[in-house]
Design a protein around this motif. Structure first.
Motif, PDB file in Angstrom:
ATOM      1  N   GLY A 424      30.564 -13.833  33.060  1.00 48.71           N
ATOM      2  CA  GLY A 424      29.923 -13.600  31.764  1.00 48.71           C
ATOM      3  C   GLY A 424      30.644 -12.524  30.973  1.00 48.71           C
ATOM      4  N   GLY A 425      29.873 -11.721  30.234  1.00 46.27           N
ATOM      5  CA  GLY A 425      30.465 -10.686  29.397  1.00 46.27           C
ATOM      6  C   GLY A 425      31.271  -9.658  30.164  1.00 46.27           C
ATOM      7  N   ILE A 426      30.889  -9.400  31.416  1.00 49.00           N
ATOM      8  CA  ILE A 426      31.631  -8.433  32.235  1.00 49.00           C
ATOM      9  C   ILE A 426      33.074  -8.883  32.431  1.00 49.00           C
ATOM     10  CG2 ILE A 426      31.767  -7.423  34.553  1.00 49.00           C
ATOM     11  CD1 ILE A 426      28.761  -7.344  34.635  1.00 49.00           C
ATOM     12  N   GLY A 427      33.308 -10.196  32.408  1.00 49.15           N
ATOM     13  CA  GLY A 427      34.665 -10.700  32.561  1.00 49.15           C
ATOM     14  C   GLY A 427      35.609 -10.187  31.495  1.00 49.15           C
ATOM     15  N   PHE A 428      35.105  -9.997  30.268  1.00 50.73           N
ATOM     16  CA  PHE A 428      35.934  -9.428  29.212  1.00 50.73           C
ATOM     17  C   PHE A 428      36.411  -8.024  29.580  1.00 50.73           C
ATOM     18  CE2 PHE A 428      33.564 -12.410  26.328  1.00 50.73           C
ATOM     19  CZ  PHE A 428      34.679 -13.152  25.968  1.00 50.73           C
ATOM     20  N   ILE A 429      35.497  -7.226  30.106  1.00 49.20           N
ATOM     21  CA  ILE A 429      35.845  -5.842  30.438  1.00 49.20           C
ATOM     22  C   ILE A 429      36.813  -5.800  31.609  1.00 49.20           C
ATOM     23  CG2 ILE A 429      34.912  -3.594  31.111  1.00 49.20           C
ATOM     24  CD1 ILE A 429      32.286  -4.408  29.790  1.00 49.20           C
ATOM     25  N   LEU A 430      36.621  -6.662  32.602  1.00 54.08           N
ATOM     26  CA  LEU A 430      37.537  -6.698  33.741  1.00 54.08           C
ATOM     27  C   LEU A 430      38.948  -7.098  33.300  1.00 54.08           C
ATOM     28  CD1 LEU A 430      35.280  -8.421  36.448  1.00 54.08           C
ATOM     29  CD2 LEU A 430      35.821  -5.984  36.219  1.00 54.08           C
ATOM     30  N   ALA A 431      39.038  -8.077  32.401  1.00 50.80           N
ATOM     31  CA  ALA A 431      40.348  -8.490  31.886  1.00 50.80           C
ATOM     32  C   ALA A 431      41.008  -7.355  31.110  1.00 50.80           C
ATOM     33  CB  ALA A 431      40.199  -9.725  31.002  1.00 50.80           C
ATOM     34  N   ASN A 432      40.213  -6.634  30.323  1.00 50.50           N
ATOM     35  CA  ASN A 432      40.742  -5.482  29.595  1.00 50.50           C
ATOM     36  C   ASN A 432      41.266  -4.409  30.540  1.00 50.50           C
ATOM     37  OD1 ASN A 432      40.643  -5.537  26.617  1.00 50.50           O
ATOM     38  ND2 ASN A 432      38.489  -6.030  26.912  1.00 50.50           N
ATOM     39  N   CYS A 433      40.535  -4.169  31.626  1.00 49.89           N
ATOM     40  CA  CYS A 433      40.960  -3.153  32.604  1.00 49.89           C
ATOM     41  C   CYS A 433      42.309  -3.516  33.223  1.00 49.89           C
ATOM     42  CB  CYS A 433      39.903  -3.000  33.697  1.00 49.89           C
ATOM     43  SG  CYS A 433      38.382  -2.178  33.162  1.00 49.89           S
ATOM     44  N   LEU A 434      42.471  -4.766  33.609  1.00 47.35           N
ATOM     45  CA  LEU A 434      43.724  -5.188  34.235  1.00 47.35           C
ATOM     46  C   LEU A 434      44.898  -5.060  33.273  1.00 47.35           C
ATOM     47  CD1 LEU A 434      42.462  -8.343  36.178  1.00 47.35           C
ATOM     48  CD2 LEU A 434      43.126  -6.139  37.153  1.00 47.35           C
ATOM     49  N   ASN A 435      44.717  -5.493  32.040  1.00 51.89           N
ATOM     50  CA  ASN A 435      45.799  -5.407  31.068  1.00 51.89           C
ATOM     51  C   ASN A 435      46.100  -3.970  30.679  1.00 51.89           C
ATOM     52  OD1 ASN A 435      46.944  -8.080  29.721  1.00 51.89           O
ATOM     53  ND2 ASN A 435      44.870  -8.479  30.439  1.00 51.89           N
ATOM     54  N   MET A 436      45.059  -3.155  30.555  1.00 53.34           N
ATOM     55  CA  MET A 436      45.283  -1.756  30.225  1.00 53.34           C
ATOM     56  C   MET A 436      46.040  -1.048  31.333  1.00 53.34           C
ATOM     57  SD  MET A 436      44.694  -0.068  27.493  1.00 53.34           S
ATOM     58  CE  MET A 436      43.409  -1.077  26.767  1.00 53.34           C
ATOM     59  N   ALA A 437      45.755  -1.394  32.583  1.00 56.98           N
ATOM     60  CA  ALA A 437      46.477  -0.790  33.708  1.00 56.98           C
ATOM     61  C   ALA A 437      47.962  -1.152  33.662  1.00 56.98           C
ATOM     62  CB  ALA A 437      45.855  -1.253  35.027  1.00 56.98           C
ATOM     63  N   LEU A 438      48.265  -2.390  33.274  1.00 58.86           N
ATOM     64  CA  LEU A 438      49.669  -2.795  33.159  1.00 58.86           C
ATOM     65  C   LEU A 438      50.372  -2.062  32.026  1.00 58.86           C
ATOM     66  CD1 LEU A 438      49.333  -6.657  33.731  1.00 58.86           C
ATOM     67  CD2 LEU A 438      50.254  -4.954  35.315  1.00 58.86           C
ATOM     68  N   ARG A 439      49.696  -1.895  30.899  1.00 58.31           N
ATOM     69  CA  ARG A 439      50.289  -1.168  29.772  1.00 58.31           C
ATOM     70  C   ARG A 439      50.532   0.295  30.124  1.00 58.31           C
ATOM     71  NH1 ARG A 439      46.558  -2.841  24.676  1.00 58.31           N
ATOM     72  NH2 ARG A 439      47.848  -1.253  23.630  1.00 58.31           N
ATOM     73  N   ILE A 440      49.590   0.889  30.847  1.00 56.48           N
ATOM     74  CA  ILE A 440      49.761   2.285  31.273  1.00 56.48           C
ATOM     75  C   ILE A 440      50.965   2.400  32.200  1.00 56.48           C
ATOM     76  CG2 ILE A 440      48.731   4.136  32.655  1.00 56.48           C
ATOM     77  CD1 ILE A 440      46.003   3.251  31.574  1.00 56.48           C
ATOM     78  N   SER A 441      51.110   1.463  33.125  1.00 56.42           N
ATOM     79  CA  SER A 441      52.233   1.505  34.069  1.00 56.42           C
ATOM     80  C   SER A 441      53.567   1.460  33.333  1.00 56.42           C
ATOM     81  CB  SER A 441      52.129   0.329  35.049  1.00 56.42           C
ATOM     82  OG  SER A 441      50.931   0.386  35.784  1.00 56.42           O
TER      83      SER A 441
END
Length: 537
Positions: A424-441
């Motif tokens: 559900g909506g939590i999936g949006f936040i999880l996807a954001n977390c994964l992509n943000m972690a890659l950008r930070i790296s």
């Protein structure tokens, strides 16, 4: 202007921006809480997701690349500034083009809401597009104000515009609730109109004045703000094109969940409304603290560092102060992000219950806000690291990074679609977390290489003190236990007890920061709080 003066001005701008964003978010917070009592969640979903996405996409794609390129390239001469202004005026026809293309998509290719629940959708699309084009009329003035650190004009303009928007919206919601989307369209047009008007009035009064002569302002007359010869600086134009390709991808990452909701229909309009309310509540601190700091210190890094040159070929004192500021900024956003993650878990349910009642606190609302509290930590670190990276990269490096952003954009859209069907909506936040972690790296790797051959190690800012970590872990356990015992069905007395426990834990965390993060405390007092410094000197 010396490096210390640039830092002082950037810090002052960041401080005012933080105060401005606090006011914005508080007003929006109160406005949403008020309108929830008068309009349906479906109407909130269409306004806050679909129409706001139309406006933000139009404005972002029309001006973001121009802003970054022109703020990086301005040199202060009459000739260069006239060329910069000519380039900035291209945002208006570009905005008209985007408004036409996006308006057609929003009107004819997307699902149209039920007119019984969400009336006047078609006119609202046209009016929101018009508001975006209207705001672009102030773009040359905005860049001039930012480049010359005119803090007051931004504070006054955006404050008056936001107050006017809220006033119009509240009046129409109360006295003309049947107007539907016309209510929010009118508020948006008033906002952008006030914004343009304030900038125009300010520069009409400023140009040619004694203050302008004292500051050796590069423009003398109001006609200098209009397009003229020479046309454009093609070096800046090429840099703008590089940033434009990047901004297109960055917009997908920034508003990715709204694009997925809008184009893939994974949530109903009502669910979109609830998700967006929770999203706005969770991002309040990120928007009114982290974003202003990122915008202001991007200007600082762009002015202090020479784009595309390594550390050895730049002034030692400039690199030293840039490294010190970067380290302190990383430590600052890390500490704030950790505090939000720790206390957000135990107080999400209570916050939603107080804000919107059972409509928000029941179902997936508290889970969404808890996940978002953790996401804020990643959002904070990414903002500062990319702020530095974008200011230091050469044009060729920016072009290469476009490929990285393309890969991240595609993976984010795919992850959002898959995780939303699963969670559900939590999936949006999880996807954001994964992509943000890659950008930070990616940003951390660039910063490490940038300072690798020097004595400065600004990435130490990502290492909080052991005492602070211990206090945060204990606070997380205590507040979680407090929520289980006191919150939230036992009445106001138990709720106040839960709030009191959190207040005591937060006090211990702040004491730990004061005792262990002395360099950070000094930076905040001397750079981010210039008014405080002047008052006590």
């Amino acid at each position: 202007m010396s490096t210390q003066d640039i830092l002082k001005n950037a810090s002052t701008l960041a401080s005012y921006n933080v105060l401005l964003q606090v006011m914005f978010r508080v007003l929006t917070f109160l406005l949403n809480a008020f309108t929830l009592r008068f309009v349906s969640k479906e109407l909130i979903g269409v306004v806050n997701v679909r129409l706001t996405l139309l406006y933000s996409t139009l404005v972002f794609l029309s001006r973001e690349a121009f802003r970054r390129a022109c703020l990086s390239a301005e040199s202060g001469t009459n000739r260069s500034w006239r060329q910069v202004i000519n380039l900035l005026w291209l945002t208006v026809p570009l905005g008209v083009l985007w408004a036409t293309l996006l308006g057609c998509v929003w009107l004819w290719l997307l699902e149209v809401p039920d007119p019984q629940k969400v009336p006047h959708y078609g006119p609202a699309v046209v009016l929101f597009s018009l508001s975006g084009v209207q705001e672009l009329l102030a773009e040359p003035l905005w860049v001039l104000a930012q480049a010359h650190m005119f803090v007051q004009v931004k504070v006054i303009a955006e404050s008056l515009a936001m107050i006017a928007k809220c006033s119009v919206t509240v009046v129409l919601v109360v006295f003309a609730p049947d107007w539907g989307l016309y209510i929010f369209s009118a508020g948006q047009l008033v906002y952008t109109g006030f914004l343009v008007l304030c900038y125009v009035i300010y520069f009409i009064r400023f140009l040619g004045s004694k203050e302008a002569a004292k500051k050796t302002f590069p423009l003398q007359h109001i006609r200098d703000l209009l397009p003229s010869r020479p046309l454009v600086d093609w070096t800046v134009a090429r840099l703008t094109w590089s940033f434009f390709k990047q901004s297109f991808l960055k917009q997908i990452l920034t508003e990715g969940e709204r694009y997925v909701m809008t184009f893939m229909n994974v949530l109903s309009f009502g669910d979109q409304g609830i998700y967006d309310i929770v999203n706005n509540l969770g991002s309040m601190v990120a928007r009114f603290i982290f974003l202003p700091i990122e915008e202001s210190f991007y200007i600082f890094f762009a002015k202090v560092l020479e784009r595309g040159r390594d550390v050895e070929s730049q002034k030692k004192e400039d690199v030293a102060i840039a490294a010190e500021v970067l380290e302190c900024l990383l430590k600052l956003v890390l500490v704030i992000g950790l505090i939000i993650a720790v206390f957000g878990y135990a107080y999400s349910y209570l916050a939603l219950d107080l804000y919107g009642g059972a409509m928000l606190s029941s179902g997936s609302g508290p889970g969404l806000l808890r996940c978002y509290s953790c996401y804020v930590l990643l959002l904070a670190v990414n903002g500062v690291t990319e702020c530095f990276v974008f200011a230091a990269m050469s044009q060729q490096e920016v072009d290469k990074y476009n490929l990285v952003m393309l890969a991240l954009s595609m993976s984010f859209l795919l992850l959002s679609y898959m995780l939303t069907w699963w969670a559900g909506g939590i999936g949006f936040i999880l996807a954001n977390c994964l992509n943000m972690a890659l950008r930070i790296s990616h940003s951390l790797l660039y910063i490490h290489r940038y300072f690798q051959s020097s004595q400065w190690k600004p990435l130490r800012g990502l290492l909080p003190s052991p005492l602070l970590l211990v206090v945060l872990i204990i606070s997380a356990g205590v507040t979680a236990g407090s929520e289980a015992v006191f919150c939230c069905d036992g009445g106001w007395l138990f709720r106040m007890a839960h709030i009191g426990v959190g207040g005591v834990c937060l006090l211990f965390v702040l004491v730990a920061v004061l005792l262990t993060e002395t360099q950070l405390v000094q930076f905040v007092r001397t750079q981010l709080l210039p008014r405080y410094r002047k008052k006590h000197t």
